[in-house]
Design a protein around this motif. Structure first.
Motif, PDB file in Angstrom:
ATOM      1  N   ALA A 205       0.845  -1.188   0.000  1.00  0.00           N
ATOM      2  CA  ALA A 205       0.000   0.000   0.000  1.00  0.00           C
ATOM      3  C   ALA A 205       0.885   1.243   0.000  1.00  0.00           C
ATOM      4  O   ALA A 205       2.106   1.161   0.167  1.00  0.00           O
ATOM      5  CB  ALA A 205      -0.902  -0.013   1.235  1.00  0.00           C
ATOM      6  N   GLU A 206       0.274   2.426  -0.169  1.00  0.00           N
ATOM      7  CA  GLU A 206       1.065   3.653  -0.198  1.00  0.00           C
ATOM      8  C   GLU A 206       1.820   3.863   1.103  1.00  0.00           C
ATOM      9  O   GLU A 206       2.900   4.459   1.103  1.00  0.00           O
ATOM     10  CB  GLU A 206       0.166   4.859  -0.488  1.00  0.00           C
ATOM     11  N   ASN A 207       1.271   3.386   2.213  1.00  0.00           N
ATOM     12  CA  ASN A 207       1.958   3.488   3.501  1.00  0.00           C
ATOM     13  C   ASN A 207       2.595   2.164   3.898  1.00  0.00           C
ATOM     14  O   ASN A 207       2.879   1.924   5.072  1.00  0.00           O
ATOM     15  CB  ASN A 207       0.993   3.941   4.599  1.00  0.00           C
ATOM     16  N   GLY A 208       2.832   1.297   2.910  1.00  0.00           N
ATOM     17  CA  GLY A 208       3.387  -0.023   3.184  1.00  0.00           C
ATOM     18  C   GLY A 208       4.895  -0.004   3.326  1.00  0.00           C
ATOM     19  O   GLY A 208       5.593   0.862   2.785  1.00  0.00           O
ATOM     20  N   LEU A 209       5.409  -0.989   4.046  1.00  0.00           N
ATOM     21  CA  LEU A 209       6.834  -1.128   4.295  1.00  0.00           C
ATOM     22  C   LEU A 209       7.280  -2.547   3.979  1.00  0.00           C
ATOM     23  O   LEU A 209       6.501  -3.491   4.143  1.00  0.00           O
ATOM     24  CB  LEU A 209       7.176  -0.819   5.756  1.00  0.00           C
TER      25      LEU A 209
END
Length: 333
Positions: free
Chosen positions: A195-199
């Protein structure tokens, strides 16, 4: 009477010369394929000419990148569709219809491709622990041109889930290239799932950490590198180590889109709060005192010595201490 066995072939002078050049100029040795498609070590003659020249040697156009034999094929593997599907196993599942967890067994490259449709851009965290390429590891073989039966007859290696594995020893002419080619398509597919805030967290040892970081810089973008975390894997030294007793490994952290807030702070719990008290009844709540002294003298870092005025109006200065002494604990008014 014993008869000494003699070699029935002449020595490989080309390989001997390459070994000699490797001793003198290790930076000019690379990996490639011979005319028959066999992996071999070879000499980058443009790089060798530069090593032996007193001026800049003209050569192929340079650009900043990580390259290796088989990189294009690895990119092709990442983009190639497969005719496979995930099959639910209800009899081995727990609360199949209501659970929020999913456990998948199978070839990890195929699985990453199958997840693209349902989980594209939805995964918040991915952690992988790939083979470390120590010379004793097995890596995944993504060459599906031969049948499984032929492959197993040739290698005799497979994982617990039936994945096809090959030994990647240092004697392999493409020791580094095969490892990079194995990991490259998997990283590309894994990034798509974030996701866009995934790591993404990747464990690695010191052997390939440099190559892995360069490859991740390409896949994720260098600007999305978050940090390289060091964790202690053991506390006792290895007395049988040939060189250093290495007690740590690295976890590379990359974000799909690095920005403030991509890593959220945990809420303080009782374990954290026990270090804070409020003996003076400060309306702002619990607090803790720290030593406000510098490890440099005023002469070494004058900008670190400045006035602090507390709420009662008392001026506090750090103690002036001689060069090389240890920091003093109390501050003077």
């Amino acid at each position: 009477m014993t008869v000494e066995k003699r070699k029935m072939h002449s020595p490989d002078l080309t390989q001997r010369n390459i070994n000699a050049i490797t001793e003198l100029f290790p930076t000019v040795i690379t990996e490639t394929l011979d005319p028959d498609g066999n992996p071999v070590r070879t000499v980058d003659f443009d790089a060798l000419r530069q090593e032996l020249s007193e001026h800049i040697v003209e050569g192929p156009h340079e650009r900043y990148q990580l390259d290796w034999p088989g990189k294009r094929a690895a990119a092709f593997v990442a983009n190639t569709p497969i005719a496979e599907t995930l099959r639910p196993v209800r009899e081995e599942s727990v609360e199949f219809d209501t659970t929020k967890n999913l456990f998948i067994e199978g070839d990890n490259l195929d699985t990453l491709k199958l997840l693209q449709q349902s989980y594209l851009g939805k995964v918040k965290l991915i952690y992988i622990d790939p083979p470390y390429n120590t010379g004793n590891d097995f890596i995944y073989d993504d060459d599906f041109a031969e049948s499984t039966a032929d492959y197993l007859a040739r290698s005799g290696q497979k994982s617990e889930t039936g994945d096809r594995l090959v030994a990647n020893t240092e004697a392999n002419g493409r020791f580094h290239s095969d490892w990079l080619s194995m990991l490259y398509p998997r990283l590309r597919l894994a990034r798509n799932l974030l996701a866009e805030n995934g790591l993404m967290f990747i464990s690695i040892d010191s052997g390939e950490v440099a190559s892995l970081r360069l490859m991740c810089d390409e896949v994720f973008g260098a600007s999305n590198f978050v940090d390289a975390l060091v964790w202690q894997k053991k506390v006792s030294p290895s007395n049988d180590s040939q060189f250093f007793s290495n007690d740590y490994e690295t976890i590379l952290v990359y974000a799909r889109l690095k920005r403030p807030g991509v890593i959220e702070r945990l809420e303080r719990n009782d374990q954290h709060n026990k270090y804070y008290t409020n003996p003076d009844g400060d309306p702002r709540g619990r607090w803790n005192s720290v030593v406000a002294t510098s490890n440099k003298t005023a002469a070494e870092r004058p900008n670190l010595y400045y006035l602090i005025r507390n709420p009662s109006g008392v001026e506090v200065w750090p103690p002036v201490r001689p060069r090389g002494s240890t920091p003093a604990m109390p501050c003077r008014n």
